[in-house]
Design a protein around this motif. Structure first.
Motif, PDB file in Angstrom:
ATOM      1  N   UNK A  68       0.835  -1.190   0.000  1.00 54.57           N
ATOM      2  CA  UNK A  68       0.000   0.000   0.000  1.00 54.57           C
ATOM      3  C   UNK A  68       0.876   1.249   0.000  1.00 54.57           C
ATOM      4  N   UNK A  69       0.445   2.256  -0.744  1.00 49.33           N
ATOM      5  CA  UNK A  69       1.162   3.530  -0.858  1.00 49.33           C
ATOM      6  C   UNK A  69       0.281   4.627  -0.264  1.00 49.33           C
ATOM      7  N   UNK A  70       0.440   4.922   1.031  1.00 46.99           N
ATOM      8  CA  UNK A  70      -0.446   5.905   1.669  1.00 46.99           C
ATOM      9  C   UNK A  70      -0.325   7.289   1.043  1.00 46.99           C
ATOM     10  N   UNK A  71      -1.459   7.952   0.915  1.00 42.44           N
ATOM     11  CA  UNK A  71      -1.493   9.342   0.471  1.00 42.44           C
ATOM     12  C   UNK A  71      -2.199  10.142   1.566  1.00 42.44           C
ATOM     13  N   UNK A  72      -1.513  11.152   2.096  1.00 41.22           N
ATOM     14  CA  UNK A  72      -2.058  11.964   3.181  1.00 41.22           C
ATOM     15  C   UNK A  72      -2.179  13.398   2.690  1.00 41.22           C
ATOM     16  N   UNK A  73      -3.376  13.946   2.847  1.00 40.23           N
ATOM     17  CA  UNK A  73      -3.643  15.311   2.400  1.00 40.23           C
ATOM     18  C   UNK A  73      -4.107  16.129   3.596  1.00 40.23           C
ATOM     19  N   UNK A  74      -3.540  17.312   3.754  1.00 46.20           N
ATOM     20  CA  UNK A  74      -4.047  18.211   4.791  1.00 46.20           C
ATOM     21  C   UNK A  74      -3.918  19.650   4.323  1.00 46.20           C
ATOM     22  N   UNK A  75      -4.647  20.529   5.010  1.00 45.58           N
ATOM     23  CA  UNK A  75      -4.670  21.924   4.609  1.00 45.58           C
ATOM     24  C   UNK A  75      -4.750  22.850   5.797  1.00 45.58           C
ATOM     25  N   UNK A  76      -4.636  24.150   5.521  1.00 46.61           N
ATOM     26  CA  UNK A  76      -4.810  25.174   6.554  1.00 46.61           C
ATOM     27  C   UNK A  76      -5.818  26.203   6.060  1.00 46.61           C
ATOM     28  N   UNK A  77      -6.483  26.847   7.024  1.00 45.40           N
ATOM     29  CA  UNK A  77      -7.407  27.934   6.717  1.00 45.40           C
ATOM     30  C   UNK A  77      -6.978  29.202   7.439  1.00 45.40           C
ATOM     31  N   UNK A  78      -7.313  30.326   6.843  1.00 44.39           N
ATOM     32  CA  UNK A  78      -7.000  31.611   7.449  1.00 44.39           C
ATOM     33  C   UNK A  78      -8.141  32.054   8.363  1.00 44.39           C
ATOM     34  N   UNK A  79      -7.919  33.151   9.038  1.00 40.69           N
ATOM     35  CA  UNK A  79      -8.942  33.705   9.930  1.00 40.69           C
ATOM     36  C   UNK A  79     -10.202  34.114   9.168  1.00 40.69           C
ATOM     37  N   UNK A  80     -10.098  34.237   7.841  1.00 38.25           N
ATOM     38  CA  UNK A  80     -11.258  34.591   7.019  1.00 38.25           C
ATOM     39  C   UNK A  80     -11.934  33.363   6.404  1.00 38.25           C
ATOM     40  N   UNK A  81     -11.439  32.180   6.747  1.00 41.50           N
ATOM     41  CA  UNK A  81     -12.051  30.949   6.254  1.00 41.50           C
ATOM     42  C   UNK A  81     -11.524  30.464   4.920  1.00 41.50           C
ATOM     43  N   UNK A  82     -10.545  31.165   4.346  1.00 41.01           N
ATOM     44  CA  UNK A  82      -9.977  30.755   3.060  1.00 41.01           C
ATOM     45  C   UNK A  82      -8.902  29.688   3.262  1.00 41.01           C
ATOM     46  N   UNK A  83      -8.788  28.783   2.296  1.00 39.89           N
ATOM     47  CA  UNK A  83      -7.717  27.788   2.339  1.00 39.89           C
ATOM     48  C   UNK A  83      -6.400  28.472   1.993  1.00 39.89           C
ATOM     49  N   UNK A  84      -5.395  28.245   2.823  1.00 44.00           N
ATOM     50  CA  UNK A  84      -4.098  28.895   2.622  1.00 44.00           C
ATOM     51  C   UNK A  84      -3.066  27.933   2.065  1.00 44.00           C
ATOM     52  N   UNK A  85      -2.823  26.841   2.779  1.00 47.83           N
ATOM     53  CA  UNK A  85      -1.823  25.858   2.341  1.00 47.83           C
ATOM     54  C   UNK A  85      -2.472  24.496   2.129  1.00 47.83           C
ATOM     55  N   UNK A  86      -1.925  23.752   1.173  1.00 44.95           N
ATOM     56  CA  UNK A  86      -2.324  22.361   0.932  1.00 44.95           C
ATOM     57  C   UNK A  86      -1.057  21.533   0.786  1.00 44.95           C
ATOM     58  N   UNK A  87      -1.018  20.392   1.479  1.00 44.16           N
ATOM     59  CA  UNK A  87       0.093  19.451   1.309  1.00 44.16           C
ATOM     60  C   UNK A  87      -0.448  18.076   0.952  1.00 44.16           C
TER      61      UNK A  87
END
Length: 207
Positions: free
Chosen positions: A128-147
């Motif tokens: 199995x080749x795990x894929x992990x996705x996560x993100x961050x949101x700003x104080x205004x609710x917008x997505x800032x970073x994605x990994x």
């Protein structure tokens, strides 16, 4: 004797070749039964168990739940820990740690995007080749970073993206070792990026 040896060899080859790749999300009771709370220092958000040619593994996703309210749960840190079942205990194979960064506008939440995570054998080699996705949101609710982090043969391959309306603060980078991944895995991840763009209205590109 020679024929018997050949028969046993063929049987063992068929068993190895047909070994199932199994993966499942664990419920709260199963997490307690496996004592996975000792694996991560944070409250467990989700946990997965799977079996491939290498053995039986647990993937534990922890979020620190810094601010908990009726409306929302905000995290400042996350942790993914990957262990193999080893004689009744756990042997850690790798882990991922991340936290909020000092951006303007301010990041207020980091979370695992399990809708886009996967525990599949992407290249058909029996592992199995795990894929992990996560993100961050700003104080205004917008997505800032994605990994997007893929682990192939216990080595991490990362896509890092920063979302921004202005060209000079937007970025989309793949690790330098990206091209050493099997083509099937690269194709899967490229398709995942397209899916994220479409479903989440993200740019995911350089300025």
């Amino acid at each position: 004797m020679k024929n018997a040896f050949l028969f046993l060899f063929l049987i063992s080859s068929i068993i190895c070749f047909s070994q199932k790749i199994e993966s499942s999300k664990l419920n709260k009771q199963e997490i307690l039964e496996r004592e996975l709370g000792n694996v991560t220092e944070f409250p467990i958000y989700k946990a997965f168990e799977y079996q491939d040619k290498g053995g039986v593994y647990e993937l534990v996703l922890g979020e620190n739940q810094k601010t908990v309210s009726k409306k929302d749960t905000l995290n400042t840190k996350i942790q993914a820990v990957f262990v193999i079942n080893d004689h009744g205990g756990f042997l850690e194979k790798w882990r991922i740690n991340d936290l909020l960064e000092d951006y303007v506008p301010k990041e207020t939440n980091i979370w695992f995007w399990t809708k886009y995570c996967s525990t599949k054998d992407l290249d058909g080699d029996g592992y199995i080749d795990p894929v992990i996705v996560y993100g961050t949101r700003t104080e205004y609710g917008d997505i800032r970073r994605v990994k997007i982090i893929t682990v192939y043969k216990n080595k991490k391959y990362v896509i890092r993206a920063v979302e921004c309306d202005l060209d000079d603060c937007r970025s989309f980078k793949k690790d330098q070792n990206w091209n050493t991944l099997p083509q099937k895995i690269k194709t899967y991840l490229d398709q995942l990026v397209v899916k994220l763009r479409k479903e989440q209205n993200l740019l995911l590109k350089d300025g």
